[in-house]
Motif scaffolding. Sequence first.
Motif, PDB file in Angstrom:
ATOM      1  N   VAL A  61       0.876  -1.173   0.085  1.00 13.43           N
ATOM      2  CA  VAL A  61      -0.021  -0.029   0.125  1.00 13.43           C
ATOM      3  C   VAL A  61       0.909   1.233  -0.089  1.00 13.43           C
ATOM      4  O   VAL A  61       0.685   1.969  -0.876  1.00 13.43           O
ATOM      5  N   ILE A  62       1.809   1.340   0.836  1.00 15.82           N
ATOM      6  CA  ILE A  62       2.748   2.538   0.959  1.00 15.82           C
ATOM      7  C   ILE A  62       3.620   2.831  -0.393  1.00 15.82           C
ATOM      8  O   ILE A  62       3.495   3.948  -0.747  1.00 15.82           O
ATOM      9  N   ALA A  63       4.096   1.664  -1.080  1.00 21.46           N
ATOM     10  CA  ALA A  63       4.634   1.797  -2.358  1.00 21.46           C
ATOM     11  C   ALA A  63       3.656   2.187  -3.531  1.00 21.46           C
ATOM     12  O   ALA A  63       4.105   3.069  -4.356  1.00 21.46           O
ATOM     13  N   ALA A  64       2.362   1.923  -3.379  1.00 20.44           N
ATOM     14  CA  ALA A  64       1.559   2.321  -4.494  1.00 20.44           C
ATOM     15  C   ALA A  64       0.860   3.918  -4.222  1.00 20.44           C
ATOM     16  O   ALA A  64       0.293   4.272  -5.321  1.00 20.44           O
ATOM     17  N   CYS A  65       1.073   4.305  -2.909  1.00 24.09           N
ATOM     18  CA  CYS A  65       0.267   5.647  -2.679  1.00 24.09           C
ATOM     19  C   CYS A  65       1.156   6.773  -2.804  1.00 24.09           C
ATOM     20  O   CYS A  65       2.428   6.715  -2.750  1.00 24.09           O
ATOM     21  N   ASP A  66       0.314   7.956  -2.706  1.00 23.42           N
ATOM     22  CA  ASP A  66       1.041   9.049  -2.687  1.00 23.42           C
ATOM     23  C   ASP A  66       0.943   9.537  -1.042  1.00 23.42           C
ATOM     24  O   ASP A  66       1.859  10.198  -0.542  1.00 23.42           O
ATOM     25  N   CYS A  67      -0.298   9.203  -0.723  1.00 19.00           N
ATOM     26  CA  CYS A  67      -0.590   9.739   0.813  1.00 19.00           C
ATOM     27  C   CYS A  67      -1.117   8.376   1.377  1.00 19.00           C
ATOM     28  O   CYS A  67      -2.053   7.646   0.718  1.00 19.00           O
ATOM     29  N   LEU A  68      -0.611   7.874   2.786  1.00 17.19           N
ATOM     30  CA  LEU A  68      -1.344   6.738   3.164  1.00 17.19           C
ATOM     31  C   LEU A  68      -2.004   7.150   4.356  1.00 17.19           C
ATOM     32  O   LEU A  68      -1.875   8.014   5.275  1.00 17.19           O
TER      33      LEU A  68
END
Length: 323
Positions: free
Chosen positions: A62-69
Amino acid sequence: MSSTRLGIIGYGIMGERLLRAALNHDPAILTVAGLWDPSAAAMQRLANDLPQVPRLASAEAVIAACDCLYIASPPASHLGYARAAFAQAKAVFCEKPLAVDVADAEAFVAEAAKQNGRGGINFPFASSFAVDQLRQWMQQGVTGAVERIEIEIGFAAWPRPWQVDAAGWLDARAQGGFAREVGSHFLFLARRLFGPLTLLDHSVSYPEDGKSERAITATLRAGDLPVTLKGGVGITDKPDHNIFEIVGPQGRIRLRDWSIAEQLVDGEWREAPDALPNEKMRPLVLKRQLDKVAALTRGAAQDLATLSEAAEVQRMVETILHG
């Protein structure tokens, strides 16, 4: 300007609410990159409810795929995920409380400042239309110079009916209880409107072994203003009832049940003309919050609850609960 890709950890009540708001948001501003929950049952429920949402394999994915977590997991896990996101230069939008360990939360705030980490906390009063109305009334002199704040929160039972599936942690002393879950919102509001919090006196009741608190009282100051906080379980027939009252020599105004701004007129409380019950107001407030999340991610100006505000509120809550 590209759309903000929001990644979500946690598919409980708050995770689902914000996910649905994000799916309804303008995709030019914000889209959903994916979601992960450590519970296989939660992931299956997501597949059944919203099959269009990417179900990712881990928090790291999820962290790798997002701009904001967006972190919507139980409180003890918040800082681990937030630190991992900041390590990859991602923005963080986190549920409250920031943590349950005050010292660790304050250390995290200091770390984030050194890293220029972009972080905000989901205190929706930062985007509340009812709070805007309270501010307007104060600016119009409805109360005169504010003299004090009175906060009351009550519940027929704890956890509330829509939270019973999470009772394992929501009704335990380590992470749960209504002071953290609900009281923190009103302490944040006092702090945001009137200034830094100072705790003067407090009490807490734990009548059931191993369970969270059933009553609290506290006297504080927000800036120079006295604040009283009272809360309890079993003191109302309503699942969730709260009042944030602002008292001055010219009059009284209040926020009731999360979203209703009211003014005392001739001895009767009168709602603001555009007041809406919380179930109807919540989507409008969440849209405002998500616009600000996108601004946070871009490094633009916004007024989400800050990490330092959240740590200050957390210290107040934990001191009330544990001394």
